[in-house]
Design an enzyme around this catalytic site. Structure first.
Site, PDB file in Angstrom:
ATOM      1  N   LYS A 136       0.848  -1.199   0.000  1.00  0.00           N
ATOM      2  CA  LYS A 136       0.000   0.000   0.000  1.00  0.00           C
ATOM      3  C   LYS A 136       0.876   1.239   0.000  1.00  0.00           C
ATOM      4  CE  LYS A 136      -3.816   2.020   2.700  1.00  0.00           C
ATOM      5  NZ  LYS A 136      -4.652   1.852   3.925  1.00  0.00           N
ATOM      6  N   SER A 177      -9.295   2.008   2.976  1.00  0.00           N
ATOM      7  CA  SER A 177      -8.389   2.782   2.162  1.00  0.00           C
ATOM      8  C   SER A 177      -7.347   1.930   1.445  1.00  0.00           C
ATOM      9  CB  SER A 177      -7.669   3.818   3.034  1.00  0.00           C
ATOM     10  OG  SER A 177      -6.878   3.165   4.024  1.00  0.00           O
ATOM     11  N   SER A 207      -9.893  -0.132   7.147  1.00  0.00           N
ATOM     12  CA  SER A 207      -9.200  -0.093   5.858  1.00  0.00           C
ATOM     13  C   SER A 207      -8.555  -1.388   5.411  1.00  0.00           C
ATOM     14  CB  SER A 207      -8.135   1.008   5.877  1.00  0.00           C
ATOM     15  OG  SER A 207      -8.734   2.276   5.834  1.00  0.00           O
TER      16      SER A 207
END
Lengths: 439, 439
Positions: free
Chosen positions: B77, B147, B171
């Site tokens: 990420k 996210s 997330s």
């Protein structure tokens, strides 16, 4: 008065009225550093030409566009990332490492116009007590404290008006006391720790060193630190203020310097019309020292795993011990300590909230002789765990004329109120506490 | 079976027995990515030549010197620093930024031999709900969640076996459910978050995505995550295990997919001989949602101050609102929430400690249509605040055949036990829950 001896607030005034350029100020600081660094050894990185270049660039900024810290020299503990300088954590694993990234604190300082001077010494990863090479400017045979060794020493030695430190145990308040300067450990997480090497998430706090409370206020302005209500506009008066004196559960470890400072400090405030009440904490606070240690060691386990895996042989035995869980701490013990401290935070807020501030020792005594150990954090670690703001106020004199300070503590997010009171208390203690700056 | 579709554990076995080289494996992953990336859009950075070069370097390492993750492809990420790739946080302020620093998690993964493939999409600073461009691989018209949007999508789409995410609200667990994969949000701070962009210190947790529980176990091995006692050697059996079903204080927000999954999931475990008891939490947990939000918003205030000062106009309004304290949260409210959550942590450990795991929703329902919003974290944020480990287990089918998962929750630092149970539960739910992977 040489520009290098100005506080940040004084320097800012001179930049504003045009009586001093940042370049001349920087040259003065560098001359002080040239004169003293071979003795004090507080810096691990400082590029003189780059400092002058930055200073000139700041001078070219039109007055209207200047930030609140325009031109102020700042020394940075070498566990905080700076994009234009190496960041090495005093670890052979990171020797020469210089990733181009600024810590949140550095971004904010630069944005406010600060002149980042260089990087200061730290114990390994700000996580051990092993000192050296930095010396205490007031007596080169003594430690400047740690882990923010260089930051405390260079501010105490007039080589920088402001320095950044960190505190997980007592790494800001202890060197402030040893070097005869002010420091603020703000409320935990009230200022971003992004880009500051981690030891224990729940304990690590940024710290500010300065030679006046006004300078600390200048910093918290820049970091937008706000209490629920602002402190009153008129200057705080000690008269009729109410202070608590807390000898703390560690009092048996206080040496004669601290014992005397506590007595003199309380008496001076009483003489100025303050009410000073001696308090003791409920028995559950007796666990704080042990719990703090348990949390710190447990948190060091994941924290130093990367370095352990990459180069265990280059990691101090104390930190290897964290990763290998040398103390055989169980998760149950770890959580009991973590939750136990958490439960005491609202308790201490309630207790401290009854007073302007709690007065408590910053250190066992003056800076110990020798450079091998940076001294003890026994009087600090409780407050680090409790997340309260702490200000070290200098002014007292111990063995061999060495400086000694006391801590003022307030409830969480009462940093501004604490600073307002610290200014008045500091004026009294600095004038009448018995210690005078001689370096 | 194409190498790209292997789990990490399967790929490791093939590297070990010599039936697959890392280079050929990498080429297979890249071919999958080439084929699918224009539709799914999960990557923000991926250098194909560099991946091959790294793969070849791994192949040259003698078998005896290979790490436990030797050759395993990992997607990262883009809020986690990688020294050899840009790290941009999906923020225009950091466009093109590439500081040469590895997050702690990346150092450990590399040390274990992992092949870091590239960086995956995130919402801005992993701190907002605004989605795009990434699509859900199971239906390109739907969000992959956030996210950790790209990490969830690429693992769900067989473009990587493992991905790193983060969780401050939901997330990690939410995108895992939306993409039909497993994920572990480990106990808070049990794995170092160093080098992972900060939102809220006390909430942010790293997260792992995978397509099997074995892979999650492989990861926690590498990260040296240990419970007080190791789980029993023999495989966990659902028979006579005791589970709690917790609809949570947010149950009114559960859609038909989640309602059905909870029913089917509980029934399947009962059918396999487990005891399944419905529980409710004491009333004080009703505050969790509000407290979580208060802490997150309050913590965002210092967190985004640097970006606000540097380029307020390039910061999403939601985050500008944090810095400007748009909600007018007082320090007293902030501390009440912070301390209130802290007091509930030992409470939930006690409650969850009576069961193998608590079964609770991962999401409101299947991934919503549209890419603008990444969905809701209402069923996750409580567990993030409570610091408990959570595993998302896929297996259920909702609207339009979309995948839906459920969360298994255990007390803090019972991650290994939770994974052992998740393996058995996952076997049952994946086989009989009604959803089958089709991508």
């Amino acid at each position: 008065m040489e520009p290098y001896s100005l506080t940040a607030t004084q320097a800012v005034a001179k930049f504003k009225d045009g009586s001093l350029t940042v370049e001349n100020y920087a040259k003065s600081l560098l001359s002080r550093i040239d004169q003293r660094d071979s003795a004090v050894k507080g810096w691990v990185y400082l590029d003189r030409d780059y400092v002058i270049e930055q200073a000139r660039a700041l001078d070219r900024i039109p007055h209207a566009n200047r930030g609140p810290l325009h031109g102020v020299g700042v020394a940075v503990k070498d566990v905080i990332y700076t994009k234009d300088m190496p960041t090495q954590f005093n670890s052979p694993i990171y020797e020469g490492d210089a990733p181009k990234v600024d810590a949140a604190s550095i971004t904010i300082l630069r944005q406010a116009g600060a002149l980042i001077l260089g990087k200061t010494t730290t114990t390994e990863f700000a996580s051990t007590l092993r000192g050296g090479p930095t010396c205490n400017p007031h007596d080169l045979k003594r430690t400047p404290g740690g882990s923010s060794s260089g930051s405390g020493a260079v501010v105490g030695d007039l080589q920088a008006p402001i320095a950044l430190g960190t505190q997980t145990g007592g790494s800001t308040i202890r060197p402030a006391s040893f070097n005869g300067i002010y420091a603020l450990k703000p409320t935990w997480n009230s200022i971003s720790r992004e880009g500051q090497k981690m030891y224990s998430l729940i304990l690590d706090t940024i710290g500010f060193f300065a030679r006046s409370v006004e300078d600390l206020e200048l910093l918290v302005d820049v970091f937008a630190l706000e209490d629920d209500e602002s402190p009153p506009q008129e200057p705080f008066s000690v008269k009729r203020a109410k202070f608590a004196v807390l000898k703390s559960p560690m009092w048996s470890q206080a040496g004669p310097g601290t014992v005397a400072a506590m007595e003199v400090g309380a008496k001076l405030l009483r003489d100025h019309g303050a009410e000073v009440e001696e308090i003791e904490l409920p028995a559950e606070f007796d666990k704080m020292q042990e719990w703090h240690e348990t949390v710190m060691h447990s948190d060091g386990r994941p924290t130093f795993l990367p370095e352990y895996q990459v180069a265990k042989d280059k990691l101090q035995a104390f930190l290897v011990g964290h990763v290998e869980n040398e103390k055989r701490l169980t998760r149950a013990e770890q959580l009991k300590a973590f939750d136990g401290i958490a439960a005491l935070r609202p308790r201490i807020d309630e207790i401290a909230g009854k007073y302007t501030a709690i007065i408590t020792p910053s250190v066992r005594d003056v800076a110990p002789l020798g450079l091998d150990s940076t001294g003890s954090a026994v009087f600090n670690s409780m407050w680090t765990g409790l997340h309260t703001p702490v200000v070290n106020i200098p002014g007292f004199k111990g063995e061999d004329g060495m400086p000694i300070g006391l801590s003022l503590v307030a409830p969480r997010y009462r940093d501004r109120h604490l600073l307002a009171a610290s200014k008045a208390v500091g004026d009294i203690w600095e004038q009448k506490g018995g210690w005078k700056r001689t370096v």
